[in-house]
Design a protein around this motif. Structure first.
Motif, mmCIF file in Angstrom:
data_model
loop_
_atom_site.group_PDB
_atom_site.id
_atom_site.type_symbol
_atom_site.label_atom_id
_atom_site.label_comp_id
_atom_site.label_asym_id
_atom_site.label_seq_id
_atom_site.Cartn_x
_atom_site.Cartn_y
_atom_site.Cartn_z
ATOM 1 N N UNK A 206 -34.712 79.316 -1.904
ATOM 2 C CA UNK A 206 -34.339 80.171 -3.027
ATOM 3 C C UNK A 206 -34.071 79.410 -4.315
ATOM 4 N N UNK A 207 -34.287 78.106 -4.301
ATOM 5 C CA UNK A 207 -33.882 77.298 -5.444
ATOM 6 C C UNK A 207 -34.670 77.639 -6.707
ATOM 7 N N UNK A 208 -35.942 78.041 -6.557
ATOM 8 C CA UNK A 208 -36.768 78.362 -7.715
ATOM 9 C C UNK A 208 -36.915 79.867 -7.937
ATOM 10 N N UNK A 209 -36.110 80.658 -7.242
ATOM 11 C CA UNK A 209 -36.206 82.110 -7.358
ATOM 12 C C UNK A 209 -35.293 82.600 -8.476
ATOM 13 N N UNK A 210 -35.837 83.481 -9.329
ATOM 14 C CA UNK A 210 -35.038 84.005 -10.452
ATOM 15 C C UNK A 210 -33.978 84.965 -9.957
ATOM 16 N N UNK A 211 -34.372 85.927 -9.124
ATOM 17 C CA UNK A 211 -33.447 86.909 -8.583
ATOM 18 C C UNK A 211 -33.644 87.011 -7.082
ATOM 19 N N UNK A 212 -32.552 87.168 -6.344
ATOM 20 C CA UNK A 212 -32.627 87.311 -4.895
ATOM 21 C C UNK A 212 -31.823 88.547 -4.493
ATOM 22 N N UNK A 250 -29.735 92.972 -6.857
ATOM 23 C CA UNK A 250 -30.227 91.609 -6.966
ATOM 24 C C UNK A 250 -29.312 90.797 -7.877
ATOM 25 N N UNK A 251 -29.298 89.490 -7.641
ATOM 26 C CA UNK A 251 -28.420 88.587 -8.388
ATOM 27 C C UNK A 251 -29.095 87.239 -8.514
ATOM 28 N N UNK A 252 -28.732 86.481 -9.522
ATOM 29 C CA UNK A 252 -29.221 85.103 -9.642
ATOM 30 C C UNK A 252 -28.626 84.266 -8.507
ATOM 31 N N UNK A 253 -29.433 83.416 -7.868
ATOM 32 C CA UNK A 253 -28.902 82.633 -6.744
ATOM 33 C C UNK A 253 -27.875 81.591 -7.182
ATOM 34 N N UNK A 254 -26.947 81.293 -6.272
ATOM 35 C CA UNK A 254 -25.962 80.209 -6.428
ATOM 36 C C UNK A 254 -24.946 80.451 -7.542
ATOM 37 N N UNK A 255 -24.747 81.720 -7.962
ATOM 38 C CA UNK A 255 -23.724 81.997 -8.959
ATOM 39 C C UNK A 255 -22.331 82.052 -8.330
ATOM 40 N N UNK A 256 -22.237 82.641 -7.146
ATOM 41 C CA UNK A 256 -20.938 82.830 -6.506
ATOM 42 C C UNK A 256 -20.493 81.596 -5.729
ATOM 43 N N UNK A 350 -34.324 96.337 -8.666
ATOM 44 C CA UNK A 350 -35.498 95.689 -8.078
ATOM 45 C C UNK A 350 -36.487 95.203 -9.123
ATOM 46 N N UNK A 351 -36.488 95.824 -10.340
ATOM 47 C CA UNK A 351 -37.427 95.419 -11.387
ATOM 48 C C UNK A 351 -36.856 94.337 -12.303
ATOM 49 N N UNK A 352 -35.658 93.835 -11.973
ATOM 50 C CA UNK A 352 -35.049 92.765 -12.758
ATOM 51 C C UNK A 352 -34.227 93.236 -13.938
ATOM 52 N N UNK A 353 -34.116 94.553 -14.132
ATOM 53 C CA UNK A 353 -33.330 95.070 -15.257
ATOM 54 C C UNK A 353 -31.862 95.135 -14.882
ATOM 55 N N UNK A 354 -30.989 94.807 -15.865
ATOM 56 C CA UNK A 354 -29.535 94.841 -15.636
ATOM 57 C C UNK A 354 -28.974 96.166 -16.124
#
Length: 354
Positions: A206-212, A250-256, A350-354
């Motif tokens: 998941x290191x290069x994934x924008x959203x997981x 979905x969330x950006x990885x490694x934030x928490x 799912x479409x990346x919108x916040x």
């Protein structure tokens, strides 16, 4: 938006130059073949406060609150009545002041006469065009800069994570072998090995994934917390609670993870008694609220991460600001006997919108 400063003096200077140029150009146009510059400039100056207010409301309120937040329908619902209202105000100024005392050679028309009313609307549109275009272009530059900084910050975070991984594929093979050998003889050890493998696999994949998916991030935290429980045995009282449904978020990885790691880092068991960690995550619709709290241990009170510094924490704070801007809240409090972190942010769909 950050890192490109928005100077209030620069904005005031731009408006001052713009309105000065506007009055000059339209003053000469209004003077026409009669060369009545005094009355022409006077009429433009009378209308100037109304037009400046119109442009300010559109650019500083409607554009910022609606258009830049992709609420185009709300922007139009507010903009259309606004331009019609100011066109009526302009027509009233024309009939009661400008045509009455200055441009007396112009013929008066009824307040809601179609032709002059449409002319007033078009003129307001024209007045708005240049500053509106400049604001859109400036916002585009900010977004480009923001994307670049996010990529740089993420690359730095990934580099830190990769530096902490020593030959990960080799470790995978060792862990798989260890898991197979301990599965029958020591199920508890096999469970620990499995969770270690899961943590490492998540970090690499998941290191290069924008959203997981949020479920993945939570499973990652659960694996990490489980390993820490095995490490500290019963010497640290650990509570981890999830409230709400994570599916479809979905969330950006490694934030928490940084905040969870810090809780364990500053909560080492001591001779004076057991220590404690309380972690909770609440999910309501598309809002995540996380609370991380742990007991303070002598010797860590001056630790740079605990007091708000540290590379990992500073990195995640910058990432939160870049990604979420004002759509997140982060509070870190330190007392004599505990550390507390409060984080609230909007989850992506799912479409990346916040």
């Amino acid at each position: 938006m950050i890192d490109i400063p928005r100077s209030k003096m620069g904005k005031k200077s731009f408006y001052a130059m713009y309105w000065s140029a506007y009055v000059l150009v339209f003053g000469f146009i209004q003077a026409g073949p009669y060369h009545d510059y005094r009355n022409a400039f006077a009429s433009e100056l009378i209308s100037l406060p109304m037009r400046a207010l119109f442009v300010a409301i559109v650019l500083e309120v409607l554009v910022d609150r609606f258009l830049f937040r992709k609420k185009v329908r709300l922007f139009l619902l507010c903009y259309i009545p606004l331009v019609l209202l100011f066109a009526i105000i302009q027509r009233w100024l024309d009939n009661t002041l400008i045509l009455e005392y200055f441009l007396t050679h112009w013929r008066k028309e009824p307040l809601f006469s179609i032709s002059p009313f449409i002319y007033s609307v078009i003129k307001l549109q024209f007045v708005l065009t240049i500053p509106f275009s400049i604001k859109l272009f400036y916002n585009w530059m900010l977004e480009q800069h923001r994307s670049t900084v996010i990529a740089e910050e993420k690359a730095q975070a990934e580099l830190v994570i990769l530096r902490n991984q020593f030959h990960p594929h080799f470790i995978f093979n060792v862990l798989n072998t260890l898991y197979a050998k301990t599965l029958l003889t020591s199920p508890e050890s096999a469970e620990i090995t499995s969770r270690m493998s899961s943590l490492l696999r998540y970090s690499i994949n998941e290191i290069n994934t924008k959203l997981i998916p949020l479920e993945k991030e939570i499973r990652y935290l659960e694996d990490y917390i489980s390993l820490q429980k095995a490490r500290f045995d019963e010497h640290v009282q650990i509570s981890f609670h999830i409230d709400g449904q994570a599916e479809g978020k979905f969330i950006e990885p490694f934030l928490l993870m940084v905040f969870v790691e810090n809780s364990f880092k500053h909560c080492m068991p001591t001779e004076h008694g057991d220590t404690w960690i309380t972690l909770s995550i609440s999910i309501q619709q598309h809002t995540l609220t996380a609370r991380f709290e742990n007991s303070a241990v002598d010797g860590y009170a001056g630790h740079p991460v605990a007091s708000g510094g540290g590379v990992g924490l500073e990195n995640v704070k910058r990432r939160l600001q870049l990604i979420y801007g004002e759509e997140h809240t982060l509070k870190i409090n330190q007392s004599e006997d505990s550390y507390f972190v409060y984080l609230k942010l909007k989850l992506a769909s799912h479409d990346g919108a916040y």
